[in-house]
Design a protein around this motif. Sequence first.
Motif, PDB file in Angstrom:
ATOM      1  N   LEU A  98       0.829  -1.205   0.000  1.00 26.34           N
ATOM      2  CA  LEU A  98       0.000   0.000   0.000  1.00 26.34           C
ATOM      3  C   LEU A  98       0.865   1.257   0.000  1.00 26.34           C
ATOM      4  O   LEU A  98       0.568   2.225  -0.700  1.00 26.34           O
ATOM      5  N   VAL A  99       1.938   1.242   0.778  1.00 29.68           N
ATOM      6  CA  VAL A  99       2.789   2.420   0.892  1.00 29.68           C
ATOM      7  C   VAL A  99       3.640   2.626  -0.365  1.00 29.68           C
ATOM      8  O   VAL A  99       4.249   3.681  -0.541  1.00 29.68           O
ATOM      9  N   GLU A 100       3.629   1.620  -1.254  1.00 32.58           N
ATOM     10  CA  GLU A 100       4.360   1.735  -2.505  1.00 32.58           C
ATOM     11  C   GLU A 100       3.422   1.735  -3.728  1.00 32.58           C
ATOM     12  O   GLU A 100       3.843   1.446  -4.846  1.00 32.58           O
ATOM     13  N   TYR A 101       2.164   2.068  -3.496  1.00 29.97           N
ATOM     14  CA  TYR A 101       1.242   2.203  -4.629  1.00 29.97           C
ATOM     15  C   TYR A 101       1.737   3.258  -5.619  1.00 29.97           C
ATOM     16  O   TYR A 101       1.460   3.168  -6.815  1.00 29.97           O
ATOM     17  N   ASP A 102       2.473   4.263  -5.126  1.00 32.72           N
ATOM     18  CA  ASP A 102       2.989   5.276  -6.044  1.00 32.72           C
ATOM     19  C   ASP A 102       3.957   4.673  -7.046  1.00 32.72           C
ATOM     20  O   ASP A 102       3.950   5.029  -8.226  1.00 32.72           O
ATOM     21  N   HIS A 103       4.780   3.744  -6.592  1.00 32.01           N
ATOM     22  CA  HIS A 103       5.686   3.049  -7.517  1.00 32.01           C
ATOM     23  C   HIS A 103       4.915   2.091  -8.418  1.00 32.01           C
ATOM     24  O   HIS A 103       5.162   2.026  -9.627  1.00 32.01           O
ATOM     25  N   LEU A 104       3.978   1.364  -7.821  1.00 32.18           N
ATOM     26  CA  LEU A 104       3.208   0.379  -8.579  1.00 32.18           C
ATOM     27  C   LEU A 104       2.452   1.022  -9.741  1.00 32.18           C
ATOM     28  O   LEU A 104       2.346   0.451 -10.829  1.00 32.18           O
ATOM     29  N   MET A 105       1.945   2.249  -9.525  1.00 32.65           N
ATOM     30  CA  MET A 105       1.073   2.896 -10.505  1.00 32.65           C
ATOM     31  C   MET A 105       1.761   4.036 -11.268  1.00 32.65           C
ATOM     32  O   MET A 105       1.096   4.818 -11.939  1.00 32.65           O
ATOM     33  N   GLN A 106       3.094   4.112 -11.201  1.00 29.42           N
ATOM     34  CA  GLN A 106       3.753   5.276 -11.778  1.00 29.42           C
ATOM     35  C   GLN A 106       3.682   5.330 -13.302  1.00 29.42           C
ATOM     36  O   GLN A 106       3.860   6.395 -13.901  1.00 29.42           O
ATOM     37  N   GLU A 107       3.396   4.238 -13.957  1.00 29.85           N
ATOM     38  CA  GLU A 107       3.267   4.239 -15.412  1.00 29.85           C
ATOM     39  C   GLU A 107       1.823   4.483 -15.858  1.00 29.85           C
ATOM     40  O   GLU A 107       1.542   4.537 -17.054  1.00 29.85           O
ATOM     41  N   ASP A 108       0.909   4.607 -14.904  1.00 29.80           N
ATOM     42  CA  ASP A 108      -0.505   4.824 -15.203  1.00 29.80           C
ATOM     43  C   ASP A 108      -0.812   6.312 -15.061  1.00 29.80           C
ATOM     44  O   ASP A 108      -0.874   6.848 -13.952  1.00 29.80           O
ATOM     45  N   GLU A 109      -1.000   6.986 -16.178  1.00 26.71           N
ATOM     46  CA  GLU A 109      -1.234   8.435 -16.140  1.00 26.71           C
ATOM     47  C   GLU A 109      -2.478   8.796 -15.345  1.00 26.71           C
ATOM     48  O   GLU A 109      -2.518   9.832 -14.669  1.00 26.71           O
ATOM     49  N   LYS A 110      -3.494   7.951 -15.410  1.00 22.66           N
ATOM     50  CA  LYS A 110      -4.748   8.235 -14.718  1.00 22.66           C
ATOM     51  C   LYS A 110      -4.565   8.204 -13.208  1.00 22.66           C
ATOM     52  O   LYS A 110      -5.163   9.011 -12.479  1.00 22.66           O
ATOM     53  N   TYR A 111      -3.745   7.270 -12.708  1.00 20.61           N
ATOM     54  CA  TYR A 111      -3.649   7.049 -11.261  1.00 20.61           C
ATOM     55  C   TYR A 111      -2.336   7.516 -10.645  1.00 20.61           C
ATOM     56  O   TYR A 111      -2.165   7.414  -9.431  1.00 20.61           O
ATOM     57  N   ARG A 112      -1.417   8.026 -11.447  1.00 17.21           N
ATOM     58  CA  ARG A 112      -0.087   8.357 -10.918  1.00 17.21           C
ATOM     59  C   ARG A 112      -0.163   9.309  -9.727  1.00 17.21           C
ATOM     60  O   ARG A 112       0.416   9.049  -8.662  1.00 17.21           O
ATOM     61  N   GLU A 113      -0.872  10.410  -9.873  1.00 16.40           N
ATOM     62  CA  GLU A 113      -0.938  11.401  -8.800  1.00 16.40           C
ATOM     63  C   GLU A 113      -1.796  10.911  -7.628  1.00 16.40           C
ATOM     64  O   GLU A 113      -1.470  11.143  -6.461  1.00 16.40           O
ATOM     65  N   SER A 114      -2.892  10.244  -7.939  1.00 24.10           N
ATOM     66  CA  SER A 114      -3.754   9.718  -6.871  1.00 24.10           C
ATOM     67  C   SER A 114      -3.030   8.646  -6.061  1.00 24.10           C
ATOM     68  O   SER A 114      -3.232   8.531  -4.845  1.00 24.10           O
ATOM     69  N   ALA A 115      -2.180   7.873  -6.734  1.00 21.97           N
ATOM     70  CA  ALA A 115      -1.416   6.843  -6.031  1.00 21.97           C
ATOM     71  C   ALA A 115      -0.424   7.473  -5.052  1.00 21.97           C
ATOM     72  O   ALA A 115      -0.182   6.938  -3.970  1.00 21.97           O
ATOM     73  N   LYS A 116       0.141   8.612  -5.435  1.00 22.25           N
ATOM     74  CA  LYS A 116       1.039   9.333  -4.525  1.00 22.25           C
ATOM     75  C   LYS A 116       0.262   9.826  -3.300  1.00 22.25           C
ATOM     76  O   LYS A 116       0.757   9.746  -2.169  1.00 22.25           O
ATOM     77  N   TRP A 117      -0.950  10.338  -3.537  1.00 22.15           N
ATOM     78  CA  TRP A 117      -1.809  10.776  -2.433  1.00 22.15           C
ATOM     79  C   TRP A 117      -2.068   9.611  -1.479  1.00 22.15           C
ATOM     80  O   TRP A 117      -1.955   9.743  -0.259  1.00 22.15           O
ATOM     81  N   PHE A 118      -2.401   8.462  -2.036  1.00 24.23           N
ATOM     82  CA  PHE A 118      -2.726   7.273  -1.252  1.00 24.23           C
ATOM     83  C   PHE A 118      -1.512   6.824  -0.447  1.00 24.23           C
ATOM     84  O   PHE A 118      -1.575   6.656   0.781  1.00 24.23           O
ATOM     85  N   ALA A 119      -0.384   6.637  -1.132  1.00 21.53           N
ATOM     86  CA  ALA A 119       0.811   6.091  -0.489  1.00 21.53           C
ATOM     87  C   ALA A 119       1.300   6.986   0.648  1.00 21.53           C
ATOM     88  O   ALA A 119       1.801   6.492   1.668  1.00 21.53           O
ATOM     89  N   SER A 120       1.144   8.296   0.484  1.00 24.59           N
ATOM     90  CA  SER A 120       1.640   9.232   1.500  1.00 24.59           C
ATOM     91  C   SER A 120       0.847   9.161   2.801  1.00 24.59           C
ATOM     92  O   SER A 120       1.301   9.664   3.834  1.00 24.59           O
ATOM     93  N   ARG A 121      -0.327   8.534   2.764  1.00 22.88           N
ATOM     94  CA  ARG A 121      -1.188   8.458   3.944  1.00 22.88           C
ATOM     95  C   ARG A 121      -1.175   7.088   4.625  1.00 22.88           C
ATOM     96  O   ARG A 121      -1.762   6.931   5.696  1.00 22.88           O
ATOM     97  N   VAL A 122      -0.512   6.121   4.034  1.00 21.21           N
ATOM     98  CA  VAL A 122      -0.499   4.775   4.608  1.00 21.21           C
ATOM     99  C   VAL A 122       0.409   4.733   5.836  1.00 21.21           C
ATOM    100  O   VAL A 122       1.537   5.228   5.808  1.00 21.21           O
ATOM    101  N   ILE A 123      -0.086   4.125   6.913  1.00 21.64           N
ATOM    102  CA  ILE A 123       0.673   4.052   8.155  1.00 21.64           C
ATOM    103  C   ILE A 123       0.243   2.817   8.930  1.00 21.64           C
ATOM    104  O   ILE A 123      -0.911   2.386   8.868  1.00 21.64           O
ATOM    105  N   ASP A 124       1.164   2.215   9.654  1.00 21.63           N
ATOM    106  CA  ASP A 124       0.844   1.058  10.490  1.00 21.63           C
ATOM    107  C   ASP A 124       0.108   1.516  11.736  1.00 21.63           C
ATOM    108  O   ASP A 124       0.350   2.616  12.265  1.00 21.63           O
ATOM    109  N   VAL A 125      -0.739   0.674  12.267  1.00 24.56           N
ATOM    110  CA  VAL A 125      -1.571   1.030  13.416  1.00 24.56           C
ATOM    111  C   VAL A 125      -0.724   1.411  14.628  1.00 24.56           C
ATOM    112  O   VAL A 125      -1.022   2.393  15.323  1.00 24.56           O
ATOM    113  N   SER A 126       0.335   0.654  14.903  1.00 21.78           N
ATOM    114  CA  SER A 126       1.177   0.966  16.064  1.00 21.78           C
ATOM    115  C   SER A 126       1.848   2.319  15.908  1.00 21.78           C
ATOM    116  O   SER A 126       1.915   3.117  16.861  1.00 21.78           O
TER     117      SER A 126
END
Length: 453
Positions: free
Chosen positions: A285-313
């Motif tokens: 999840l925290v690397e969705y930005d890398h996973l989706m970096q070739e997808d123009e539609k999701y590239r920026e949204s994936a960065k938004w998503f990845a920047s918010r991922v955090i472990d519960v502890s």
Amino acid sequence: MASTAGKPAIEHTNPLARTLLAKLDYDQLTNCMRCGFCLPACPTFSETGMEPASPRGRITMMKAAVDGLMVPDQQFQDQMHQCLGCRACEPACPADVKYGQLIEQTKEAIEEHTTHSLPIKVIRKTVFKTLFPKRGSLKLLGGSMAFYQKSGLQKVARATGVMKLLPKQLSEMEAILPPASSKGVIERIGTFYPAKGEAIAKVAMFRGCIMDVMFADTNVNTVELLSAAGFDVYIPESQVCCGALHAHSGEMKDARGLAAINIDTFKQLDVDYIVSNAGGCGALLVEYDHLMQEDEKYRESAKWFASRVIDVSTLVVEKGRIPKFEQKESSLQTEKIKVTYQDSCHLRNVMKGSNAPRTLMKQIVNAEYVEMVESDRCCGSAGIYNVVQPEMAGSILEHKMEHANNTQASYMLTSNPGCLLQMKLGIEKHKPEQPMKAMHIVDFLHDRMVVSK
């Protein structure tokens, strides 16, 4: 995105070599300085002592295949599949080589040129396209397993020796599976759970796939822990599997499809954080930005998503109001209850979340935290590695249990469901002199959380 800079202009005759040339990030291949800092961090190198079983060795083979210096034959493929994907080599690397990305690119290339037998094709299609991506299929699986466990069929299967017909590693895992359920966290508590007291932030919980079938109690406990720490918790119903098992198995197209659904789902909530309680899920999840970096539609949204991922502890320790925890059992004993911890490789090496779980464990009144030797070394679970590579996984687990037993702890905690099952298996096989119970850290904390009246 695979870098094309500096790639050799070679017309490979081998189909797999051509695909490797197209997919592998050549900059990352050349960044490896062959210094060897990764060697002592690598579990498979420690077990075998063989250079090809190390990150440096595997990168050397990748580059040699791309440069046309070797044919990526079956031995090449076997070494790539023997990698646990624990990524302990990355924190040890002074050149910051993205080994995890290289091994996933390599496995994707290998999968494109692998012809599976009919039974394997059916299993892969069922698992990757029918089971994990669809909540309905997971609920059916959970309900079926719950019926098997509660109806008496499980006892009959074990008593009659039917389980011996399964491969040894599967029969061993069946023996330590937790109670399954068709009712996940949403069916139990709904899609919103308010903070206790003034809300610090708005968070969304990633419930996972198998996590919400085999460890639904842990998901519920996670929500209640987050609430007690001061967070409004949303649990979006349309979320799907993170795609980690797909990515680790070379099914990158399916992994990206699942990522797209999750990105759309969570972005609609506009939350401050996206919380994971499973290190394996969180690492992808925290690397969705890398996973989706070739997808123009999701590239920026994936960065938004990845920047918010955090472990519960990490979220509870760094942003929340840490609840009070008390080890109630110790009131009947003269000594404190000893607790130890097995790191989730992906939580530690990818999400950089090794400190927060320890901080929480040390806050428990009447409990003593004991650091286990090599707690940062992989336990051998690694997704489905312990099923597909049972010999190596078993050897790694044997060494892990030596260190676990030496702690004399009553509880072995971890932050990932695969690690939890692997440690349960190790405890069951070794039956340590000091009785030990494996638990997810969230469950352990939740059971000891002092609720304000």
